[in-house]
Each structure stands twice: as structure tokens, then as C-alpha cells.
Design a protein around this motif. Structure first.
Motif, PDB file in Angstrom:
ATOM      1  N   VAL A  92      40.507  71.744  42.405  1.00 14.04           N
ATOM      2  CA  VAL A  92      41.766  71.270  42.986  1.00 14.04           C
ATOM      3  C   VAL A  92      41.477  70.083  43.890  1.00 14.04           C
ATOM      4  CG1 VAL A  92      43.752  71.875  44.413  1.00 14.04           C
ATOM      5  CG2 VAL A  92      42.717  73.598  42.920  1.00 14.04           C
ATOM      6  N   PRO A  93      42.087  68.910  43.624  1.00 12.99           N
ATOM      7  CA  PRO A  93      41.840  67.727  44.463  1.00 12.99           C
ATOM      8  C   PRO A  93      42.286  67.951  45.901  1.00 12.99           C
ATOM      9  CG  PRO A  93      42.951  67.145  42.408  1.00 12.99           C
ATOM     10  CD  PRO A  93      43.007  68.629  42.523  1.00 12.99           C
ATOM     11  N   ALA A  94      41.741  67.176  46.821  1.00 15.38           N
ATOM     12  CA  ALA A  94      42.109  67.265  48.233  1.00 15.38           C
ATOM     13  C   ALA A  94      43.604  67.000  48.398  1.00 15.38           C
ATOM     14  CB  ALA A  94      41.300  66.263  49.048  1.00 15.38           C
ATOM     15  N   GLY A  95      44.260  67.841  49.184  1.00 12.35           N
ATOM     16  CA  GLY A  95      45.684  67.664  49.451  1.00 12.35           C
ATOM     17  C   GLY A  95      46.591  68.325  48.444  1.00 12.35           C
ATOM     18  N   VAL A  96      46.023  68.832  47.335  1.00 14.90           N
ATOM     19  CA  VAL A  96      46.821  69.505  46.303  1.00 14.90           C
ATOM     20  C   VAL A  96      46.787  71.009  46.548  1.00 14.90           C
ATOM     21  CG1 VAL A  96      47.046  69.999  43.842  1.00 14.90           C
ATOM     22  CG2 VAL A  96      46.483  67.686  44.613  1.00 14.90           C
ATOM     23  N   THR A  97      47.947  71.640  46.522  1.00 19.34           N
ATOM     24  CA  THR A  97      48.025  73.078  46.769  1.00 19.34           C
ATOM     25  C   THR A  97      47.523  73.869  45.583  1.00 19.34           C
ATOM     26  OG1 THR A  97      49.978  72.674  48.157  1.00 19.34           O
ATOM     27  CG2 THR A  97      49.565  74.955  47.476  1.00 19.34           C
ATOM     28  N   ASN A  98      47.993  73.498  44.374  1.00 17.11           N
ATOM     29  CA  ASN A  98      47.590  74.249  43.177  1.00 17.11           C
ATOM     30  C   ASN A  98      48.061  73.500  41.936  1.00 17.11           C
ATOM     31  OD1 ASN A  98      46.538  76.302  41.586  1.00 17.11           O
ATOM     32  ND2 ASN A  98      47.380  77.917  42.890  1.00 17.11           N
ATOM     33  N   TYR A  99      47.846  74.128  40.786  1.00 20.42           N
ATOM     34  CA  TYR A  99      48.309  73.578  39.514  1.00 20.42           C
ATOM     35  C   TYR A  99      49.540  74.338  39.033  1.00 20.42           C
ATOM     36  CZ  TYR A  99      43.811  71.172  39.167  1.00 20.42           C
ATOM     37  OH  TYR A  99      42.723  70.359  39.383  1.00 20.42           O
ATOM     38  N   LEU A 100      50.364  73.650  38.205  1.00 19.48           N
ATOM     39  CA  LEU A 100      51.509  74.284  37.562  1.00 19.48           C
ATOM     40  C   LEU A 100      51.433  74.004  36.059  1.00 19.48           C
ATOM     41  CD1 LEU A 100      54.298  75.783  38.059  1.00 19.48           C
ATOM     42  CD2 LEU A 100      55.330  73.499  37.853  1.00 19.48           C
ATOM     43  N   HIS A 101      51.391  75.065  35.273  1.00 19.58           N
ATOM     44  CA  HIS A 101      51.325  74.890  33.814  1.00 19.58           C
ATOM     45  C   HIS A 101      52.677  74.466  33.243  1.00 19.58           C
ATOM     46  CE1 HIS A 101      47.547  77.303  34.064  1.00 19.58           C
ATOM     47  NE2 HIS A 101      47.202  76.495  33.064  1.00 19.58           N
ATOM     48  N   PHE A 102      52.624  73.594  32.256  1.00 17.78           N
ATOM     49  CA  PHE A 102      53.826  73.193  31.526  1.00 17.78           C
ATOM     50  C   PHE A 102      53.626  73.534  30.040  1.00 17.78           C
ATOM     51  CE2 PHE A 102      56.405  70.299  29.026  1.00 17.78           C
ATOM     52  CZ  PHE A 102      57.624  70.384  29.674  1.00 17.78           C
ATOM     53  N   PRO A 103      54.638  74.133  29.366  1.00  9.48           N
ATOM     54  CA  PRO A 103      55.973  74.510  29.840  1.00  9.48           C
ATOM     55  C   PRO A 103      55.926  75.547  30.968  1.00  9.48           C
ATOM     56  CG  PRO A 103      55.859  74.546  27.444  1.00  9.48           C
ATOM     57  CD  PRO A 103      54.453  74.441  27.929  1.00  9.48           C
ATOM     58  N   VAL A 104      56.948  75.475  31.797  1.00  7.19           N
ATOM     59  CA  VAL A 104      56.957  76.260  33.035  1.00  7.19           C
ATOM     60  C   VAL A 104      57.408  77.686  32.785  1.00  7.19           C
ATOM     61  CG1 VAL A 104      57.976  76.427  35.337  1.00  7.19           C
ATOM     62  CG2 VAL A 104      57.389  74.188  34.402  1.00  7.19           C
ATOM     63  N   ASP A 105      56.681  78.625  33.398  1.00 11.32           N
ATOM     64  CA  ASP A 105      57.069  80.030  33.395  1.00 11.32           C
ATOM     65  C   ASP A 105      57.991  80.272  34.590  1.00 11.32           C
ATOM     66  OD1 ASP A 105      55.989  82.891  34.774  1.00 11.32           O
ATOM     67  OD2 ASP A 105      56.617  82.974  32.673  1.00 11.32           O
ATOM     68  N   PHE A 106      59.181  80.853  34.324  1.00 11.48           N
ATOM     69  CA  PHE A 106      60.178  81.025  35.387  1.00 11.48           C
ATOM     70  C   PHE A 106      59.608  81.802  36.577  1.00 11.48           C
ATOM     71  CE2 PHE A 106      63.003  80.189  31.797  1.00 11.48           C
ATOM     72  CZ  PHE A 106      63.912  79.311  32.372  1.00 11.48           C
ATOM     73  N   GLU A 107      58.947  82.913  36.275  1.00 12.10           N
ATOM     74  CA  GLU A 107      58.427  83.770  37.347  1.00 12.10           C
ATOM     75  C   GLU A 107      57.382  83.030  38.179  1.00 12.10           C
ATOM     76  OE1 GLU A 107      56.223  88.119  37.838  1.00 12.10           O
ATOM     77  OE2 GLU A 107      57.263  87.619  35.974  1.00 12.10           O
ATOM     78  N   SER A 108      56.527  82.282  37.512  1.00  9.42           N
ATOM     79  CA  SER A 108      55.493  81.527  38.199  1.00  9.42           C
ATOM     80  C   SER A 108      56.108  80.457  39.098  1.00  9.42           C
ATOM     81  CB  SER A 108      54.553  80.879  37.186  1.00  9.42           C
ATOM     82  OG  SER A 108      53.628  80.039  37.828  1.00  9.42           O
ATOM     83  N   LEU A 109      57.141  79.776  38.604  1.00  8.62           N
ATOM     84  CA  LEU A 109      57.799  78.741  39.395  1.00  8.62           C
ATOM     85  C   LEU A 109      58.480  79.335  40.627  1.00  8.62           C
ATOM     86  CD1 LEU A 109      58.633  75.801  39.747  1.00  8.62           C
ATOM     87  CD2 LEU A 109      60.633  76.258  38.310  1.00  8.62           C
ATOM     88  N   MET A 110      59.187  80.467  40.464  1.00  5.38           N
ATOM     89  CA  MET A 110      59.861  81.100  41.593  1.00  5.38           C
ATOM     90  C   MET A 110      58.840  81.531  42.649  1.00  5.38           C
ATOM     91  SD  MET A 110      63.086  80.958  41.349  1.00  5.38           S
ATOM     92  CE  MET A 110      63.521  82.130  42.625  1.00  5.38           C
ATOM     93  N   HIS A 111      57.701  82.026  42.196  1.00  3.94           N
ATOM     94  CA  HIS A 111      56.645  82.430  43.128  1.00  3.94           C
ATOM     95  C   HIS A 111      56.119  81.215  43.903  1.00  3.94           C
ATOM     96  CE1 HIS A 111      53.344  84.776  44.746  1.00  3.94           C
ATOM     97  NE2 HIS A 111      52.480  83.875  44.295  1.00  3.94           N
ATOM     98  N   THR A 112      55.955  80.102  43.205  1.00  6.42           N
ATOM     99  CA  THR A 112      55.478  78.872  43.838  1.00  6.42           C
ATOM    100  C   THR A 112      56.461  78.385  44.897  1.00  6.42           C
ATOM    101  OG1 THR A 112      54.271  78.200  41.858  1.00  6.42           O
ATOM    102  CG2 THR A 112      54.862  76.463  43.402  1.00  6.42           C
ATOM    103  N   ILE A 113      57.750  78.419  44.562  1.00  5.15           N
ATOM    104  CA  ILE A 113      58.783  77.984  45.511  1.00  5.15           C
ATOM    105  C   ILE A 113      58.817  78.905  46.728  1.00  5.15           C
ATOM    106  CG2 ILE A 113      61.279  77.702  45.840  1.00  5.15           C
ATOM    107  CD1 ILE A 113      61.429  76.825  42.891  1.00  5.15           C
ATOM    108  N   LYS A 114      58.728  80.211  46.487  1.00  2.00           N
ATOM    109  CA  LYS A 114      58.783  81.181  47.582  1.00  2.00           C
ATOM    110  C   LYS A 114      57.613  80.985  48.546  1.00  2.00           C
ATOM    111  CE  LYS A 114      61.455  83.997  47.612  1.00  2.00           C
ATOM    112  NZ  LYS A 114      62.811  84.012  48.187  1.00  2.00           N
ATOM    113  N   LYS A 115      56.409  80.748  47.996  1.00  9.70           N
ATOM    114  CA  LYS A 115      55.246  80.525  48.847  1.00  9.70           C
ATOM    115  C   LYS A 115      55.413  79.259  49.682  1.00  9.70           C
ATOM    116  CE  LYS A 115      51.022  81.156  47.685  1.00  9.70           C
ATOM    117  NZ  LYS A 115      49.715  81.105  46.986  1.00  9.70           N
ATOM    118  N   ALA A 116      56.002  78.225  49.079  1.00  2.00           N
ATOM    119  CA  ALA A 116      56.225  76.977  49.810  1.00  2.00           C
ATOM    120  C   ALA A 116      57.234  77.183  50.938  1.00  2.00           C
ATOM    121  CB  ALA A 116      56.707  75.891  48.851  1.00  2.00           C
TER     122      ALA A 116
END
Length: 472
Positions: A92-116
Motif C-alpha cells: 500500500v503506497p504512503a497515504g493510501v488507506t487500502n485498495y478497492l476491487h472493481f467491480p465493487v462489492d456492495f458489502e465491501s463498499l459499505m464497510h469501507t464507508i463506515k470505517k471512514a
């Protein structure tokens, strides 16, 4: 106002897909097709919560990541990657929180938003005051003002208030806003440590200083070097330890138990107690000289029953906080009847009691609107008292007039007479205010909770509107 996710990509397929996904989950999103466009959007909005980045030009992508890292570190940044790429194998590059796979998984995206969201809320709390100090009442505004004033000095602070009013939270806030914020914050509960161990706990000990001291150990004063030492329940400190603490405050030096080396003390001292220290001094349980050393800047925290106007805000803040902690999609809400019931209760646990109640209800009734009927029984007991809301005409304060008394027998039961007089005046105040307890309390210049206690004690009921005759 809802936070925004920023999609920075020149891939039109990704843009179209992400737009559909965010529309489905009902989250606001905006798009930038280049680094320049992203920079303009970032400069024009303070609502960006997340940034998802994928640009075809590697150098441009690096420039965008550098901009986000240097100028917008509070934004949670994610790199979009193809499904065949394994994020665990990528650095993971400096300043990047994590990766997001595309096409996007709904559950994974909601989890990412909630953590943010949780991360942003935590950051906001670090910038501002804690939830326990939320409110618009004059009492809590004064406390906030005192915190900000004393935080810039290095004076000793004495926090006074009932259990649950947030004394340690205030201590942490003072530390957070002080010049010592980068140093440690060390808390000690003086009432929870056995007297024979308290000296070692505070000042440390050398190897062999006593039975069981197999190694040297630093005490809390050393651990708090350059920061803040918080002594909770200072009123419970034994008298012999008070003498030693006084010496450290005066000379700013101490020795470990069993040690000969003098160690300099470099801490900001904040003490707290729920006890009346002046009363403890009168009882011979607390030293006068130590009291004045600690009481350089006193802050008295009001009980929640004295700032009931802040209860709705506290309920909302705790509901949102606990909703995120529990991973729920919707926070519970409290209607007017629930707020009124809680405002009438004395709330002996203060803010801590409110937080625990919200957490319990968030688990039992997630996403629901809480009415008075859904509160635990102890909060509903006062609702039986008549609290009518008809139009009220302000009446002048009642001037108590003692009845004429004849001392035929030469004596009088003064306690019984005063009780009857008090009951008569309360009856009159309730009648004059159409049995609206809060208004009657104002007429009698009493706190509402105090009046409710007297109504119960004297057995006053609305069915019997005529006050009892006063007799000697």
C-alpha cells in the motif's frame, strides 16, 4: 449534510458503474476525470470523506496521491484495482488507506464507508471537545471556556463534580489542548489502589525495596514525564501519601521507593474528586496545604439534572457514535416523551448513565424511535405526576405567610408545623400552575427534581386538590 465520496478516474466504465452503485446505496458521490479536476473539487469542498483513485497515466495518479497525502490527510484514500489483483500481495503506497476491487462489492463498499465515517468522527472529536461536554447550556459553555483558558497554562487543576459528570474526560481535553499534548496522559485512581502500594505506584521502586520487588519499576510520575498526570479521587488519598505528594508539588523532585537518586518531576498535575474537600479538611482527612496547592484552577462540573437542556444533544451524539461502533445502518432516535421522561429523572449517573442507556437501547431496539414507553421502568415512574400543558398565565411568586398560632399548651411540634406549612405552599403552587411541576418549581424557586422529591415525600396527590389545614 451528507459526506461526499470522490471518484478520480478517466475510465468511463468505472465511472458509470460507481455512479450506479452509490445511487443504489443512497450515498452522495462526485467524479473527477483528471488530476486537475480533482484538485479543483478538493479545493471547493470540505465534505469529501473518501477518495477512490484510478488514472491511466501513472505519473498523474502519483501526483493525485501526493496531493491527497500532503493537503488532505483526513480524507480516506483508496486505490481501485482489478479483481484479478490480490490486495494482500500489493504494497500500500504512503497515504493510501487500502485498495478497492472493481467491480465493487456492495458489502465491501459499505464497510469501507463506515470505517471512514468512524475515522472522521474520531478526528473531529480530537479537534473539538468530547461528546460528554456536548451542550448549549450556560453551565457547559462555562466549563468549555475554562478548559480552553487553563489548557494554555501549566497550572495545577482541581476538577470537582459528581460521579459520571466527565472529570477524566475534562482532564483529557485539557491535556489535548495544552502544549503538552504530544506527551503522555497518565491516569491514576487514588481510591482503587491499596494505601501500601500507592507510593510505589506513583513514584516507582528500586529492586529489593520490599518483598516481591524483584525488578526496578518506574512510577506514574516518571511515565508521565513531559505530559499530564491525572490523579482521580484525590480525596481518598491517605494522609501519609498527601504529605509526600505535597513535597513533590513544592520541590518538583522525588525518589523511588528504596532509591537514593533524586528524580526531577516534569508533569502537569490535574486532580479530581466527587467529595467536598473543604469538608474533608474540617474532618481532619485532607491537608489544607495540599488543597491549596491543587486548587490553583478549580473547575466544577455540573450534574446533568442541572443542564437538562443538553440531554437531547447528548442523546443524538451518543446514538450516532454507538451506531457506528455497533456497525448499524441507522441510529436510534428519542421522541419528545422520552426526552421529557429523562429530563424529569435525577440521573444520578449523569452523562455516563445516558451513554449506557443509549448503548443498551441501541442493542435492544436498533434503528427505532424510542418513546417514553420503551425506556426502562425507573425512567417512567415520574410520568404519573400530572404535567398538563394547557395555556399558563404567569402568577406572582407565593409569599409564605405563617398562620397565627396559640401556645395554649405552652409547646408546639415545630417539625410537624413546618411540614404542614410546606405541604400547603406546594399545593398552592401546583394549583396556581395547573399542576405543571416545572412551573410550580419556578414559582417556589426550587429545582424540578427537588420539588418532585418533596411531592413524593409529603404524599401530595392531584386527586386531593385542597391543601390540608395547618394545625399546631
Amino acid at each position: 449534510m451528507q459526506d461526499i465520496s470522490l471518484i478520480i478516474t478517466d475510465d468511463k466504465i468505472i465511472s458509470a458503474n460507481m455512479n450506479t452503485v452509490f445511487g443504489f446505496i443512497q450515498k452522495e458521490v462526485t467524479f473527477a476525470g483528471s488530476g486537475k479536476e480533482a484538485k479543483n473539487i478538493l479545493q471547493g469542498s470540505d465534505r469529501i470523506l473518501l477518495a477512490f483513485v484510478l488514472l491511466s497515466e501513472e505519473q498523474e495518479e502519483k501526483q493525485v496521491l501526493a496531493l491527497l497525502r500532503s493537503s488532505y490527510p483526513e480524507i480516506s484514500t483508496h486505490l481501485i484495482i482489478a479483481p484479478e489483483e490480490t490486495s494482500s500481495s500489493l504494497k500500500v503506497p504512503a497515504g493510501v488507506t487500502n485498495y478497492l476491487h472493481f467491480p465493487v462489492d456492495f458489502e465491501s463498499l459499505m464497510h469501507t464507508i463506515k470505517k471512514a465515517e468512524i475515522s472522521r468522527n474520531n478526528l473531529d472529536r480530537r479537534k473539538g471537545l468530547p461528546i460528554s461536554l456536548t451542550g448549549n447550556s450556560d453551565e457547559i459553555q462555562e466549563v468549555e471556556s475554562l478548559i480552553r483558558q487553563v489548557s494554555q497554562a501549566d497550572a495545577n487543576v482541581l476538577l470537582l463534580g459528581e460521579s459520571g459528570t466527565g472529570k477524566e474526560i475534562v482532564a483529557r481535553a485539557i491535556h489535548q489542548f495544552s502544549l503538552r499534548a504530544d506527551g503522555p496522559f497518565i491516569a491514576v485512581n487514588c481510591g482503587a489502589i491499596p494505601p501500601e502500594l500507592l507510593e510505589s505506584e506513583l513514584f516507582g521502586h528500586e529492586k529489593g525495596a520490599f518483598t516481591g520487588a524483584t525488578n526496578s519499576r518506574r512510577g506514574r510520575f516518571e511515565l508521565a514525564k513531559g505530559g499530564t498526570l491525572f490523579l482521580d479521587e484525590i480525596g481518598d488519598m491517605p494522609m501519609p501519601m498527601q504529605v509526600k505528594l505535597l513535597r513533590v508539588i513544592q520541590e518538583r523532585t522525588f525518589e523511588r521507593v528504596g532509591g537514593m537518586k533524586t528524580i526531577a518531576s516534569n508533569v502537569r498535575l490535574i486532580a479530581a474528586t466527587h467529595q467536598d474537600l473543604e469538608q474533608r479538611i474540617a474532618e481532619g482527612e485532607f491537608r489544607t496545604d495540599l488543597f491549596y496547592r491543587l486548587n490553583v484552577f478549580p473547575i466544577k462540573l455540573p450534574p446533568l439534572r442541572n443542564r437538562t437542556s443538553d440531554i437531547p444533544l447528548l442523546l443524538k451524539e451518543f446514538s450516532e457514535k454507538i451506531c457506528l461502533q455497533l456497525g448499524k445502518s441507522t441510529a436510534i432516535e428519542f421522541d419528545d416523551s422520552a426526552i421529557e421522561a429523562l429530563s424529569q429523572h435525577p440521573l444520578p449517573g449523569n452523562v455516563r448513565e445516558i451513554e449506557n442507556l443509549v448503548e443498551r437501547l441501541s442493542i435492544l431496539r436498533p434503528g427505532e424511535t424510542i418513546s417514553a414507553d420503551l425506556l426502562p421502568p425507573k425512567y417512567k415512574s415520574l410520568l404519573a405526576l400530572p404535567e398538563r400543558t394547557q395555556h399558563f398565565v404567569q402568577r406572582p411568586n407565593i409569599e409564605p405567610r405563617a398562620p397565627s398560632i396559640k401556645f395554649d399548651s405552652g409547646t408546639i411540634n415545630l417539625k410537624q408545623h413546618l411540614s404542614a406549612l410546606e405541604k400547603s405552599l406546594i399545593f398552592q403552587a401546583l394549583d396556581d400552575t395547573d399542576w405543571v411541576v416545572s412551573k410550580a418549581a419556578r414559582v417556589l424557586t426550587l429545582r424540578r427534581t427537588t420539588l418532585i422529591q418533596k411531592i413524593r415525600k409529603l404524599g401530595i396527590r392531584s386527586e386531593n386538590r385542597q391543601p390540608q389545614a395547618i394545625s399546631a
